[in-house]
Design a protein around this motif. Sequence first.
Motif, PDB file in Angstrom:
ATOM      1  N   HIS A 163      -7.860   7.288   8.504  1.00 23.30           N
ATOM      2  CA  HIS A 163      -6.841   6.254   8.316  1.00 23.30           C
ATOM      3  C   HIS A 163      -7.067   5.485   7.006  1.00 23.30           C
ATOM      4  CE1 HIS A 163      -3.853   3.509  10.643  1.00 23.30           C
ATOM      5  NE2 HIS A 163      -3.601   3.486   9.347  1.00 23.30           N
ATOM      6  N   VAL A 193      -0.424   5.393  -0.187  1.00 24.47           N
ATOM      7  CA  VAL A 193      -0.166   6.431   0.830  1.00 24.47           C
ATOM      8  C   VAL A 193       0.537   7.618   0.176  1.00 24.47           C
ATOM      9  CG1 VAL A 193       0.964   6.967   3.025  1.00 24.47           C
ATOM     10  CG2 VAL A 193       0.049   4.672   2.647  1.00 24.47           C
ATOM     11  N   ALA A 243       0.645  10.708   7.898  1.00 22.49           N
ATOM     12  CA  ALA A 243      -0.103   9.503   7.504  1.00 22.49           C
ATOM     13  C   ALA A 243       0.688   8.288   7.969  1.00 22.49           C
ATOM     14  CB  ALA A 243      -0.315   9.481   5.991  1.00 22.49           C
ATOM     15  N   ASP A 260      -4.093  11.674   8.902  1.00 20.20           N
ATOM     16  CA  ASP A 260      -4.810  10.443   8.527  1.00 20.20           C
ATOM     17  C   ASP A 260      -4.863   9.468   9.704  1.00 20.20           C
ATOM     18  OD1 ASP A 260      -6.079   8.714   6.572  1.00 20.20           O
ATOM     19  OD2 ASP A 260      -4.209   7.565   6.470  1.00 20.20           O
ATOM     20  N   GLY A 280      -4.980   5.946   4.254  1.00 15.12           N
ATOM     21  CA  GLY A 280      -3.777   6.040   3.407  1.00 15.12           C
ATOM     22  C   GLY A 280      -3.601   4.830   2.510  1.00 15.12           C
ATOM     23  N   GLY A 281      -3.836   3.652   3.065  1.00 14.05           N
ATOM     24  CA  GLY A 281      -3.633   2.423   2.286  1.00 14.05           C
ATOM     25  C   GLY A 281      -4.926   1.868   1.731  1.00 14.05           C
ATOM     26  N   ASP A 309      16.379  10.774   7.964  1.00 11.39           N
ATOM     27  CA  ASP A 309      16.150   9.380   8.355  1.00 11.39           C
ATOM     28  C   ASP A 309      17.263   8.997   9.329  1.00 11.39           C
ATOM     29  OD1 ASP A 309      14.432   6.903   6.733  1.00 11.39           O
ATOM     30  OD2 ASP A 309      15.967   6.334   8.193  1.00 11.39           O
ATOM     31  N   VAL A 336       7.382   7.473   9.404  1.00  7.16           N
ATOM     32  CA  VAL A 336       8.194   6.636  10.293  1.00  7.16           C
ATOM     33  C   VAL A 336       7.285   5.620  10.996  1.00  7.16           C
ATOM     34  CG1 VAL A 336       9.965   8.376  10.723  1.00  7.16           C
ATOM     35  CG2 VAL A 336       7.898   8.361  12.125  1.00  7.16           C
ATOM     36  N   PRO A 337       7.841   4.534  11.492  1.00  4.87           N
ATOM     37  CA  PRO A 337       7.004   3.584  12.250  1.00  4.87           C
ATOM     38  C   PRO A 337       6.705   4.122  13.650  1.00  4.87           C
ATOM     39  CG  PRO A 337       9.282   2.833  12.180  1.00  4.87           C
ATOM     40  CD  PRO A 337       9.225   4.080  11.341  1.00  4.87           C
ATOM     41  N   ARG A 378       1.660   7.115  11.971  1.00  4.17           N
ATOM     42  CA  ARG A 378       0.913   6.630  13.129  1.00  4.17           C
ATOM     43  C   ARG A 378       0.573   7.821  14.026  1.00  4.17           C
ATOM     44  NH1 ARG A 378      -0.313   2.933  10.637  1.00  4.17           N
ATOM     45  NH2 ARG A 378       0.002   0.709  11.002  1.00  4.17           N
ATOM     46  N   GLY A 433      11.646   5.634   3.854  1.00  2.00           N
ATOM     47  CA  GLY A 433      11.520   4.207   3.557  1.00  2.00           C
ATOM     48  C   GLY A 433      10.692   4.009   2.307  1.00  2.00           C
ATOM     49  N   HIS A 434       9.877   2.951   2.319  1.00  4.99           N
ATOM     50  CA  HIS A 434       9.090   2.643   1.122  1.00  4.99           C
ATOM     51  C   HIS A 434       8.185   3.807   0.721  1.00  4.99           C
ATOM     52  CE1 HIS A 434       9.948  -1.618   2.423  1.00  4.99           C
ATOM     53  NE2 HIS A 434      10.317  -1.612   1.166  1.00  4.99           N
ATOM     54  N   ILE A 435       7.474   4.367   1.707  1.00 10.15           N
ATOM     55  CA  ILE A 435       6.513   5.426   1.378  1.00 10.15           C
ATOM     56  C   ILE A 435       7.242   6.747   1.108  1.00 10.15           C
ATOM     57  CG2 ILE A 435       4.568   6.780   2.240  1.00 10.15           C
ATOM     58  CD1 ILE A 435       3.755   4.266   3.873  1.00 10.15           C
ATOM     59  N   ASN A 451       0.813  -1.228   0.000  1.00  6.65           N
ATOM     60  CA  ASN A 451       0.000   0.000   0.000  1.00  6.65           C
ATOM     61  C   ASN A 451       0.847   1.279   0.000  1.00  6.65           C
ATOM     62  OD1 ASN A 451       0.805   0.357   2.653  1.00  6.65           O
ATOM     63  ND2 ASN A 451      -1.136  -0.307   3.558  1.00  6.65           N
TER      64      ASN A 451
HETATM   65  N1  LIG Z   1      -1.928   5.790   6.826  1.00  8.82           N
HETATM   66  C1  LIG Z   1      -1.880   4.554   6.393  1.00  8.82           C
HETATM   67  O1  LIG Z   1      -2.881   3.978   5.965  1.00  8.82           O
HETATM   68  C2  LIG Z   1      -0.576   3.836   6.388  1.00  8.82           C
HETATM   69  C3  LIG Z   1       0.379   4.116   7.318  1.00  8.82           C
HETATM   70  N2  LIG Z   1       1.574   3.459   7.294  1.00  8.82           N
HETATM   71  C4  LIG Z   1       2.575   3.806   8.307  1.00  8.82           C
HETATM   72  O2  LIG Z   1       3.685   4.389   7.646  1.00  8.82           O
HETATM   73  C5  LIG Z   1       4.868   3.933   8.268  1.00  8.82           C
HETATM   74  C6  LIG Z   1       6.011   4.004   7.299  1.00  8.82           C
HETATM   75  O3  LIG Z   1       5.812   3.058   6.270  1.00  8.82           O
HETATM   76  P1  LIG Z   1       6.988   2.597   5.298  1.00  8.82           P
HETATM   77  O4  LIG Z   1       7.516   3.735   4.549  1.00  8.82           O
HETATM   78  O5  LIG Z   1       6.471   1.449   4.544  1.00  8.82           O
HETATM   79  O6  LIG Z   1       8.052   2.100   6.362  1.00  8.82           O
HETATM   80  P2  LIG Z   1       9.570   1.774   6.109  1.00  8.82           P
HETATM   81  O7  LIG Z   1       9.969   0.871   7.199  1.00  8.82           O
HETATM   82  O8  LIG Z   1       9.813   1.380   4.705  1.00  8.82           O
HETATM   83  O9  LIG Z   1      10.287   3.194   6.335  1.00  8.82           O
HETATM   84  C7  LIG Z   1      10.334   3.842   7.583  1.00  8.82           C
HETATM   85  C8  LIG Z   1      11.575   4.705   7.603  1.00  8.82           C
HETATM   86  O10 LIG Z   1      11.558   5.453   8.816  1.00  8.82           O
HETATM   87  C9  LIG Z   1      12.893   5.515   9.289  1.00  8.82           C
HETATM   88  N3  LIG Z   1      12.878   5.846  10.707  1.00  8.82           N
HETATM   89  C10 LIG Z   1      12.616   5.040  11.750  1.00  8.82           C
HETATM   90  N4  LIG Z   1      12.700   5.730  12.902  1.00  8.82           N
HETATM   91  C11 LIG Z   1      13.008   7.006  12.570  1.00  8.82           C
HETATM   92  C12 LIG Z   1      13.226   8.193  13.322  1.00  8.82           C
HETATM   93  N5  LIG Z   1      13.141   8.207  14.655  1.00  8.82           N
HETATM   94  N6  LIG Z   1      13.531   9.314  12.661  1.00  8.82           N
HETATM   95  C13 LIG Z   1      13.655   9.314  11.299  1.00  8.82           C
HETATM   96  N7  LIG Z   1      13.462   8.219  10.535  1.00  8.82           N
HETATM   97  C14 LIG Z   1      13.137   7.079  11.161  1.00  8.82           C
HETATM   98  C15 LIG Z   1      13.452   4.145   8.962  1.00  8.82           C
HETATM   99  O11 LIG Z   1      14.864   4.147   8.976  1.00  8.82           O
HETATM  100  C16 LIG Z   1      12.868   3.893   7.592  1.00  8.82           C
HETATM  101  O12 LIG Z   1      13.708   4.344   6.554  1.00  8.82           O
HETATM  102  C17 LIG Z   1       4.520   2.499   8.715  1.00  8.82           C
HETATM  103  O13 LIG Z   1       5.301   2.108   9.802  1.00  8.82           O
HETATM  104  C18 LIG Z   1       3.077   2.602   9.071  1.00  8.82           C
HETATM  105  O14 LIG Z   1       2.973   2.855  10.443  1.00  8.82           O
HETATM  106  C19 LIG Z   1       1.849   2.530   6.342  1.00  8.82           C
HETATM  107  C20 LIG Z   1       0.925   2.211   5.403  1.00  8.82           C
HETATM  108  C21 LIG Z   1      -0.392   2.796   5.373  1.00  8.82           C
END
Ligand SMILES: NC(=O)C1=CN([C@@H]2O[C@H](COP(=O)(O)OP(=O)(O)OC[C@H]3O[C@@H](n4cnc5c(N)ncnc54)[C@H](O)[C@@H]3O)[C@@H](O)[C@H]2O)C=CC1
Length: 470
Positions: free
Chosen positions: A348, A160, A286, A312, A350-351, A229, A259-260, A288, A208-210, A156
Amino acid sequence: MASPQQINSLQNSFQRAVNLSGSPGQVSTSPTQSFMSSIPRRMSVSKQTKALKPFSTGDIKILLLENVNQTAVEIFNGQGYQVEYYKASLPEDELIEKIRDVHAIGIRSKTKLSERVLKHAKSLVVIGCFCIGTNQVDLDFAAKMGVAVFNSPFSNSRSVAELVIAEIVTLARQLGDRSIEMHTGTWNKVSNKCWEVRGKTLGIIGYGHIGAQLSVLAEAFGMHVLYYDVVTIMALGTAKQVSTLDELLGKSDFVTCHVPATAETKNLLSAPQFAAMKDGSYVINASRGTVIDIPALVQAIKVGKIAGTALDVYPHEPAKNGAGAFNDDLNDWVSELTSLPNVILTPHIGGSTEEAQSAIGIEVATGLTKYINEGCSVGSVNFPEVSLRGLDLDQENVVRVLYIHHNVPGVLRTVNNILSNHNIEKQFSDSQGDIAYLMADISSVDQSGIKEIYDQLNATEYKISIRLLY
Ligand SMILES: NC(=O)C1=CN([C@@H]2O[C@H](COP(=O)(O)OP(=O)(O)OC[C@H]3O[C@@H](n4cnc5c(N)ncnc54)[C@H](O)[C@@H]3O)[C@@H](O)[C@H]2O)C=CC1
Ligand SMILES: O=C(O)CCC(=O)C(=O)O
């Protein structure tokens, strides 16, 4: 899952196991290229291999919550599993009742699988998070119980990133407010403090991915991209990584969080960070709900420091859809926030696109099915990743041993002493922290041999759980 009682009916199971119709082979080829490439070479996916099922598939119970996509239901139904399906998440006491005797549970972001809930899950083998985030599950406790957790790491991400691009333009042009005004009959044609996004700077926290997807889309809009990051990540296009959060905040017109949810990211943006931002800049979240201190954001908007926000995700989110669900009882700042100008709030989503949900349904259901039917834990987020190539179709009287155990010295010696009385075709073992997972295929073993293996492994002091597939 195979108890000594079940072993009495082994003969039937052997017959079923060699029958490929409706077999896990149908879903063991994953739909996404990325998932395929994550499968180690040693796993054969092209060759016809024997379907391993130690059970009547109709005995497997799957609980699906939060409107998990129908693609997943179809995969589970195709396996003959019993599927219990709910559109919403369940209150904790109901969840505890339901989780007691299921073998797998599928959730999205709302259902909290805490230690308190999980310790009632006596038959649970695997958890599927039909989303990216896994912070809603106590991953360590699940691993300690021998329960593997799977998610969908990027199905997803694009959805996002597209939502955030839309929000950047929406905030810059105050579209939310204009739309609300028109819905109530007000014509308010203004250009004051409405901007193009071309030439503006987007600051992405978490590349990261998003974050990385968003970076590409934003540059296509003519934006400059900065990102911060905790790890060094290769920039896409002409984006630039900055070394401190403060640098990003001081230079960006739009700041967006990807970020997670962790202890480190809790209130990552609070009063000092809003103060460090440019006057009239915008905040988007978008990721957490814990990542932004919303009362501090409300103050920053009230004093005109922040010109608008798009959110979101929230610290507390309603368990199900419905009018009046998002209110001050849930989060005590709701009415204050909703009374402010240029505030875009989404539930919520985004995905939440057809593309993302369908792909996630297939990916996670396939992972769960492969784990249930074959023991393959590749892609699990809390477990050692273990798999073996399938058993040849012509092999009979084989058993696959799945032995999850505490990672302490001496276990393999004990286990191999037990297995050494039999012909070990192949075996693989890996550990992650305190948990280890051994998979072994034993051939030329009859019913009494299988019972003997089960009884002996079951008596080992390091055992967390055992499953036998045949
Ligand atoms: N609103 C929605 O519907 C959605 C929300 N999400 C949320 O988005 C978050 C991110 O998703 P992805 O990009 O796929 O995750 P990802 O794991 O690919 O990327 C997260 C990035 O954040 C960095 N990071 C971690 N802690 C950090 C900090 N303290 N300061 C700066 N950077 C930091 C990591 O090094 C990583 O590069 C997910 O964990 C999820 O909670 C994801 C999908 C849908
Ligand atoms: O779509 C959902 O239920 C949750 C999306 C999300 O936040 C995630 O994938 O982490």
